[in-house]
Design a protein around this motif. Sequence first.
Motif, PDB file in Angstrom:
ATOM      1  N   GLU A  46     -57.119   4.899  35.383  1.00 17.20           N
ATOM      2  CA  GLU A  46     -55.688   4.665  35.604  1.00 17.20           C
ATOM      3  C   GLU A  46     -55.203   5.229  36.933  1.00 17.20           C
ATOM      4  OE1 GLU A  46     -53.482   6.150  32.262  1.00 17.20           O
ATOM      5  OE2 GLU A  46     -54.819   5.134  30.847  1.00 17.20           O
ATOM      6  N   THR A  47     -55.654   6.424  37.288  1.00 18.78           N
ATOM      7  CA  THR A  47     -55.251   7.047  38.543  1.00 18.78           C
ATOM      8  C   THR A  47     -55.658   6.183  39.725  1.00 18.78           C
ATOM      9  OG1 THR A  47     -55.451   9.247  37.576  1.00 18.78           O
ATOM     10  CG2 THR A  47     -55.505   9.117  39.970  1.00 18.78           C
ATOM     11  N   LEU A  48     -56.839   5.601  39.648  1.00 17.95           N
ATOM     12  CA  LEU A  48     -57.360   4.800  40.751  1.00 17.95           C
ATOM     13  C   LEU A  48     -56.714   3.423  40.805  1.00 17.95           C
ATOM     14  CD1 LEU A  48     -61.099   5.787  40.271  1.00 17.95           C
ATOM     15  CD2 LEU A  48     -59.372   6.895  41.715  1.00 17.95           C
ATOM     16  N   VAL A  93     -59.251  13.310  43.735  1.00 20.39           N
ATOM     17  CA  VAL A  93     -58.940  11.981  44.243  1.00 20.39           C
ATOM     18  C   VAL A  93     -58.028  12.139  45.459  1.00 20.39           C
ATOM     19  CG1 VAL A  93     -57.004  11.593  42.682  1.00 20.39           C
ATOM     20  CG2 VAL A  93     -58.188   9.658  43.643  1.00 20.39           C
ATOM     21  N   ILE A  94     -58.350  11.394  46.518  1.00 21.88           N
ATOM     22  CA  ILE A  94     -57.545  11.398  47.737  1.00 21.88           C
ATOM     23  C   ILE A  94     -57.068   9.969  47.959  1.00 21.88           C
ATOM     24  CG2 ILE A  94     -57.459  11.954  50.192  1.00 21.88           C
ATOM     25  CD1 ILE A  94     -60.004  13.668  49.727  1.00 21.88           C
ATOM     26  N   LEU A  95     -55.763   9.795  47.850  1.00 21.29           N
ATOM     27  CA  LEU A  95     -55.156   8.475  47.983  1.00 21.29           C
ATOM     28  C   LEU A  95     -54.033   8.557  49.014  1.00 21.29           C
ATOM     29  CD1 LEU A  95     -54.909   7.738  44.168  1.00 21.29           C
ATOM     30  CD2 LEU A  95     -56.576   6.770  45.777  1.00 21.29           C
ATOM     31  N   PRO A  96     -53.544   7.423  49.485  1.00 22.02           N
ATOM     32  CA  PRO A  96     -52.421   7.466  50.423  1.00 22.02           C
ATOM     33  C   PRO A  96     -51.207   8.216  49.850  1.00 22.02           C
ATOM     34  CG  PRO A  96     -53.371   5.278  50.419  1.00 22.02           C
ATOM     35  CD  PRO A  96     -54.046   6.054  49.317  1.00 22.02           C
ATOM     36  N   SER A  97     -51.069   8.226  48.537  1.00 25.45           N
ATOM     37  CA  SER A  97     -49.947   8.914  47.899  1.00 25.45           C
ATOM     38  C   SER A  97     -50.148  10.421  47.806  1.00 25.45           C
ATOM     39  CB  SER A  97     -49.706   8.345  46.503  1.00 25.45           C
ATOM     40  OG  SER A  97     -50.878   8.498  45.711  1.00 25.45           O
ATOM     41  N   GLY A  98     -51.370  10.905  48.043  1.00 23.18           N
ATOM     42  CA  GLY A  98     -51.617  12.337  48.012  1.00 23.18           C
ATOM     43  C   GLY A  98     -52.972  12.707  47.438  1.00 23.18           C
ATOM     44  N   ILE A  99     -53.155  13.997  47.277  1.00 21.13           N
ATOM     45  CA  ILE A  99     -54.408  14.578  46.799  1.00 21.13           C
ATOM     46  C   ILE A  99     -54.150  15.198  45.433  1.00 21.13           C
ATOM     47  CG2 ILE A  99     -56.169  16.325  47.257  1.00 21.13           C
ATOM     48  CD1 ILE A  99     -55.218  16.146  50.241  1.00 21.13           C
ATOM     49  N   GLY A 100     -55.075  14.988  44.507  1.00 22.78           N
ATOM     50  CA  GLY A 100     -54.896  15.589  43.200  1.00 22.78           C
ATOM     51  C   GLY A 100     -56.176  15.616  42.405  1.00 22.78           C
ATOM     52  N   GLY A 126     -57.874   4.211  60.964  1.00 23.33           N
ATOM     53  CA  GLY A 126     -56.617   3.715  60.430  1.00 23.33           C
ATOM     54  C   GLY A 126     -56.771   2.764  59.256  1.00 23.33           C
ATOM     55  N   ARG A 127     -57.937   2.758  58.626  1.00 20.81           N
ATOM     56  CA  ARG A 127     -58.173   1.865  57.490  1.00 20.81           C
ATOM     57  C   ARG A 127     -57.498   2.386  56.232  1.00 20.81           C
ATOM     58  NH1 ARG A 127     -63.068  -0.987  58.240  1.00 20.81           N
ATOM     59  NH2 ARG A 127     -62.463  -2.058  56.351  1.00 20.81           N
ATOM     60  N   ARG A 128     -57.255   1.494  55.301  1.00 12.44           N
ATOM     61  CA  ARG A 128     -56.605   1.832  54.021  1.00 12.44           C
ATOM     62  C   ARG A 128     -57.688   2.185  53.006  1.00 12.44           C
ATOM     63  NH1 ARG A 128     -52.381  -1.915  51.894  1.00 12.44           N
ATOM     64  NH2 ARG A 128     -54.211  -2.962  51.065  1.00 12.44           N
ATOM     65  N   VAL A 129     -58.060   3.466  52.969  1.00 20.69           N
ATOM     66  CA  VAL A 129     -59.167   3.917  52.133  1.00 20.69           C
ATOM     67  C   VAL A 129     -58.722   4.998  51.166  1.00 20.69           C
ATOM     68  CG1 VAL A 129     -60.968   3.306  53.773  1.00 20.69           C
ATOM     69  CG2 VAL A 129     -59.915   5.542  53.928  1.00 20.69           C
ATOM     70  N   GLY A 130     -59.445   5.089  50.063  1.00 27.42           N
ATOM     71  CA  GLY A 130     -59.237   6.140  49.080  1.00 27.42           C
ATOM     72  C   GLY A 130     -60.585   6.744  48.720  1.00 27.42           C
ATOM     73  N   LEU A 131     -60.532   7.909  48.102  1.00 24.55           N
ATOM     74  CA  LEU A 131     -61.753   8.640  47.800  1.00 24.55           C
ATOM     75  C   LEU A 131     -61.613   9.329  46.451  1.00 24.55           C
ATOM     76  CD1 LEU A 131     -64.483   9.674  48.948  1.00 24.55           C
ATOM     77  CD2 LEU A 131     -63.188  11.498  50.071  1.00 24.55           C
ATOM     78  N   LEU A 176     -54.822   0.202  48.887  1.00 26.40           N
ATOM     79  CA  LEU A 176     -56.178   0.417  49.388  1.00 26.40           C
ATOM     80  C   LEU A 176     -56.928  -0.892  49.620  1.00 26.40           C
ATOM     81  CD1 LEU A 176     -57.354   3.219  46.921  1.00 26.40           C
ATOM     82  CD2 LEU A 176     -56.449   3.516  49.233  1.00 26.40           C
ATOM     83  N   ASP A 177     -57.792  -0.859  50.614  1.00 27.03           N
ATOM     84  CA  ASP A 177     -58.740  -1.951  50.813  1.00 27.03           C
ATOM     85  C   ASP A 177     -60.081  -1.610  50.171  1.00 27.03           C
ATOM     86  OD1 ASP A 177     -56.987  -3.543  52.302  1.00 27.03           O
ATOM     87  OD2 ASP A 177     -57.452  -2.421  54.124  1.00 27.03           O
ATOM     88  N   VAL A 178     -60.428  -0.338  50.210  1.00 34.61           N
ATOM     89  CA  VAL A 178     -61.696   0.098  49.629  1.00 34.61           C
ATOM     90  C   VAL A 178     -61.540   1.507  49.061  1.00 34.61           C
ATOM     91  CG1 VAL A 178     -62.642   1.030  51.791  1.00 34.61           C
ATOM     92  CG2 VAL A 178     -64.202   0.270  50.014  1.00 34.61           C
ATOM     93  N   LEU A 179     -62.226   1.734  47.960  1.00 27.14           N
ATOM     94  CA  LEU A 179     -62.255   3.037  47.314  1.00 27.14           C
ATOM     95  C   LEU A 179     -63.704   3.519  47.306  1.00 27.14           C
ATOM     96  CD1 LEU A 179     -60.901   5.262  45.501  1.00 27.14           C
ATOM     97  CD2 LEU A 179     -61.699   3.888  43.566  1.00 27.14           C
ATOM     98  N   PHE A 180     -63.918   4.700  47.865  1.00 23.80           N
ATOM     99  CA  PHE A 180     -65.241   5.313  47.825  1.00 23.80           C
ATOM    100  C   PHE A 180     -65.295   6.254  46.631  1.00 23.80           C
ATOM    101  CE2 PHE A 180     -64.485   4.365  52.294  1.00 23.80           C
ATOM    102  CZ  PHE A 180     -65.568   3.549  52.537  1.00 23.80           C
ATOM    103  N   ILE A 181     -66.366   6.157  45.869  1.00 23.95           N
ATOM    104  CA  ILE A 181     -66.564   7.051  44.733  1.00 23.95           C
ATOM    105  C   ILE A 181     -67.807   7.884  45.019  1.00 23.95           C
ATOM    106  CG2 ILE A 181     -67.037   7.256  42.269  1.00 23.95           C
ATOM    107  CD1 ILE A 181     -65.496   4.683  41.835  1.00 23.95           C
ATOM    108  N   GLY A 182     -67.595   9.187  45.135  1.00 25.70           N
ATOM    109  CA  GLY A 182     -68.688  10.120  45.349  1.00 25.70           C
ATOM    110  C   GLY A 182     -69.179  10.628  44.007  1.00 25.70           C
ATOM    111  N   THR A 183     -70.469  10.451  43.738  1.00 25.44           N
ATOM    112  CA  THR A 183     -71.029  10.753  42.423  1.00 25.44           C
ATOM    113  C   THR A 183     -71.696  12.122  42.328  1.00 25.44           C
ATOM    114  OG1 THR A 183     -73.074   9.617  43.023  1.00 25.44           O
ATOM    115  CG2 THR A 183     -71.372   8.307  41.914  1.00 25.44           C
ATOM    116  N   GLY A 184     -71.398  13.018  43.247  1.00 27.98           N
ATOM    117  CA  GLY A 184     -72.009  14.341  43.222  1.00 27.98           C
ATOM    118  C   GLY A 184     -73.093  14.455  44.282  1.00 27.98           C
ATOM    119  N   ALA A 185     -74.057  15.335  44.032  1.00 30.62           N
ATOM    120  CA  ALA A 185     -75.101  15.589  45.020  1.00 30.62           C
ATOM    121  C   ALA A 185     -76.021  14.386  45.233  1.00 30.62           C
ATOM    122  CB  ALA A 185     -75.935  16.800  44.601  1.00 30.62           C
ATOM    123  N   GLU A 186     -76.196  13.585  44.215  1.00 31.02           N
ATOM    124  CA  GLU A 186     -77.070  12.409  44.288  1.00 31.02           C
ATOM    125  C   GLU A 186     -76.281  11.156  43.955  1.00 31.02           C
ATOM    126  OE1 GLU A 186     -80.329  12.609  45.128  1.00 31.02           O
ATOM    127  OE2 GLU A 186     -80.135  14.794  45.358  1.00 31.02           O
TER     128      GLU A 186
END
Length: 117
Positions: A50-52, A34-41, A107-112, A59-69
């Motif tokens: 809970e972490t998210l 997870v990559i958030l403005p507070s850090g990487i972990g 400069g957007r407020r994003v998380g991953l 954050l304005d938007v959170l991107f969730i990557g689900t793997g290769a597909e």
Amino acid sequence: MRLNEITYTGAQPVEGYGPGFFRIGGTVHHGALVILPSGIGPWGGYDDAETLVAAAEALDVLFIGTGAEIAHIPAPLRTTLEEAGLGVEVMASPAACRTYNVLLSEGRRVGLALVPV
């Protein structure tokens, strides 16, 4: 063609990824991340809302990557995140990394949150 150097303020872009890892700031991280403005972990995956939710106000938007597909995330996770006020975009992890980097450079407020490829 005009090229502009991108400067990231505070947060770090995803530099690369491969089977089971992501490279950020020159450091290789293995497993779900997870990559958030507070850090990487590490991220506990779809059972770790809970972490998210803790980062919802930053954050304005959170991107969730689900793997290769691209895949659906569990309905309870989506509901919890949306009730916390997070805009959630689900896509394959490579696309999530690219989209995150572009919006971060603007400069957007994003998380991953990422599941490895």
